[in-house]
Design a protein around this motif. Structure first.
Motif, PDB file in Angstrom:
ATOM      1  N   UNK A   1     -10.766  -9.375   7.420  1.00 48.64           N
ATOM      2  CA  UNK A   1     -11.479 -10.601   7.484  1.00 48.64           C
ATOM      3  C   UNK A   1     -12.984 -10.090   7.594  1.00 48.64           C
ATOM      4  N   UNK A   2     -13.822 -10.377   6.695  1.00 47.22           N
ATOM      5  CA  UNK A   2     -15.306 -10.323   6.745  1.00 47.22           C
ATOM      6  C   UNK A   2     -16.119 -11.457   7.782  1.00 47.22           C
ATOM      7  N   UNK A   3     -17.658 -11.421   8.193  1.00 44.72           N
ATOM      8  CA  UNK A   3     -18.700 -12.167   9.074  1.00 44.72           C
ATOM      9  C   UNK A   3     -17.532 -13.466   8.374  1.00 44.72           C
ATOM     10  N   UNK A   4     -17.645 -13.912   9.728  1.00 49.06           N
ATOM     11  CA  UNK A   4     -17.735 -16.084   9.930  1.00 49.06           C
ATOM     12  C   UNK A   4     -18.438 -16.273   9.192  1.00 49.06           C
TER      13      UNK A   4
ATOM     14  N   UNK B   1      -5.033  -9.703  -4.112  1.00 43.91           N
ATOM     15  CA  UNK B   1      -5.610 -11.042  -4.406  1.00 43.91           C
ATOM     16  C   UNK B   1      -5.285 -11.825  -3.569  1.00 43.91           C
ATOM     17  N   UNK B   2      -4.335 -11.951  -3.738  1.00 38.79           N
ATOM     18  CA  UNK B   2      -4.031 -12.751  -2.421  1.00 38.79           C
ATOM     19  C   UNK B   2      -4.054 -12.961  -1.332  1.00 38.79           C
ATOM     20  N   UNK B   3      -5.387 -12.536  -0.695  1.00 39.28           N
ATOM     21  CA  UNK B   3      -6.197 -12.014   0.738  1.00 39.28           C
ATOM     22  C   UNK B   3      -6.333 -13.565   1.014  1.00 39.28           C
ATOM     23  N   UNK B   4      -6.890 -14.299   0.388  1.00 41.40           N
ATOM     24  CA  UNK B   4      -7.608 -15.448   0.369  1.00 41.40           C
ATOM     25  C   UNK B   4      -6.825 -16.897   1.486  1.00 41.40           C
ATOM     26  N   UNK B   5      -6.372 -17.103   0.040  1.00 43.55           N
ATOM     27  CA  UNK B   5      -5.297 -17.700   0.726  1.00 43.55           C
ATOM     28  C   UNK B   5      -4.781 -17.795   2.007  1.00 43.55           C
TER      29      UNK B   5
END
Length: 448
Positions: free
Chosen positions: A109-112, A22-26
């Protein structure tokens, strides 16, 4: 019952061991930030991403990577993935791992367009084995997990993967072609193995490349060490006496920045030529026993053990600050300090205070581990762009030529240094002169 973290890993068919996905976005935000400041890797990424899968330079190649698990390393990992490699990554120091960055690498990482940022093209997650502050047992278990990837190439920082392949797990070296070593300590280990005739595959000493040690070790270490000291102590450096142990390229950078901040600098050395150089650069040169009573801040950068012992600490001023910029936490004798101190407490985040017999105190940053990464963000992104561009090109050199190389330690080619330095100058918009044919003939002739 599997945890949510385990279930996500199973669903994505990605094996990893991290603190929390869950820390991935930061972590993703950190990677996107450094990407903007790393034009050399970005150029490589864009080139590789545009190639068909079967034409990518590392297509079908398995790489195990052990480097400090922070944002710049994560970006290198992704560039290697865009180049076709199947990468398995771990940290190389238990305190330098940033859990959010490890999570971002594992998640991918998702699409830009979906992410809504400028962090680069989509990339799949990779196996990651790194948890901040993990035990030594967990660290070595993760090293085995990373090697279970059965790599063809290694990218090592400090030599731990190579060490494991030559001790506990030689069976995992069967499909090894070779690899690259990032730092001074690791190169020392490799050369020791080679001298004994025990090195099992070729390794490139990336640390010794001019585009690495002249910039990473000097300007990178010089800035990041003082970033750590400043953010963790909140003290002024001007007017203080700083003792720098070791006057290699890292020590040069630390001393240079200390002087720039207004400190009086003392250098300790074992090499008479380096000691003479330090003196001519304007610093005092002493033995550590001579320097101990004078210093306010002591910083080690030697790659050796027992550089500062409890005997030295006994001579220091009350409240002296100690930090280590060498790869391993053996330069300051923490074990001896633990055995002899009468009290131990936490002065600030990342600073432990040890009380010696008689009441004198010493403050140690980051447990004597690599303070610029264990207690800061490591080298600036622009510096690591240079170092990791050398890593990429060196790994590519090994991928192409490993069959021609006997086990041993090899220098980075002048061609690679030239490619990287010219790319960096171009990114700055700088052009330089070139020799004319007449000048080349003049320099190459004994008759001229």
């Amino acid at each position: 019952m599997p945890t949510k973290r385990d279930m996500i890993g199973i669903m994505k068919n990605i094996q990893y061991d991290i603190k929390d996905i869950a820390l991935a976005p930061e972590g993703e935000r950190k990677i996107a930030w450094v990407r903007e400041a790393m034009p050399l890797l970005r150029q490589i990424e864009e080139w590789c991403a545009a190639l068909p899968a079967d034409q990518k330079p590392f297509a079908g190649v398995r790489i195990s990577l052990s480097v400090h698990m922070e944002a710049k390393t994560a970006y290198l990992t992704r560039v290697l993935t865009h180049a076709g490699a199947a990468v398995c990554a771990m940290g190389c120091n238990v305190l330098s791992t940033q859990d959010d960055v490890a999570a971002a690498l594992a998640a991918g990482r998702p699409d830009e367009a979906e992410a809504g940022d400028r962090g680069g093209p989509a990339v799949r997650g990779v196996p990651v084995f790194a948890v901040h502050g993990e035990s030594e047992e967990s660290y070595w278990s993760h090293a085995e997990d990373c090697l279970a990837h059965k790599p063809n190439l290694l990218i090592d920082d400090g030599g731990d993967l190579v060490h494991l392949l030559h001790t506990k797990r030689p069976d995992l070296a069967a499909e090894m072609w070779g690899g690259c070593e990032e730092t001074t300590t690791g190169v020392i280990r490799l050369k020791a193995l080679a001298r004994e005739g025990r090195l099992r595959f070729p390794m490139i000493a990336v640390n010794d490349a001019r585009c690495k040690h002249l910039f990473d070790n000097r300007y990178g270490t010089g800035q990041s060490v003082w970033d750590s000291v400043l953010r963790n102590t909140n003290l002024i450096i001007a007017s203080k006496t700083v003792v720098v142990a070791g006057y290699g390229w890292c020590g040069r950078g630390i001393a240079m920045r200390a002087a720039g901040l207004g400190a009086q600098v003392i250098v300790t050395e074992i090499d008479p030529v380096k000691a003479m150089e330090a003196r001519m650069d304007g610093y005092s040169v002493m033995t550590m026993f001579e320097a101990a009573p004078h210093g306010d801040i002591f910083l080690t950068a030697t790659g050796c053990k027992d550089v500062i012992t409890t005997a030295h600490m006994a001579l220091m001023r009350d409240g002296a600050i100690l930090g280590n910029a060498g790869h391993f936490n053996v330069e300051i004798d923490i074990a001896g300090l633990s055995a002899s101190a009468v009290d131990r407490g936490s002065a600030r985040n990342n600073i432990e205070t040890w009380t010696l017999p008689g009441g004198k105190r010493v403050h140690v940053i980051a447990e004597g581990k690599l303070l610029n990464i264990a207690a800061a963000d490591g080298h600036p992104a622009e510096i690591m762009d240079l170092s990791f561009a050398v890593q990429f090109h060196s790994a590519l050199y090994m991928r192409k030529r490993y069959a021609l190389l006997a086990p041993g330690v090899y220098d980075v080619s002048e061609e690679i240094d030239g490619i990287v330095s010219r790319a960096r100058l171009a990114a700055w918009g700088i052009e330089i002169d070139e020799l004319t044919e007449a000048q080349k003939a003049y320099l190459e002739s004994w008759e001229a």
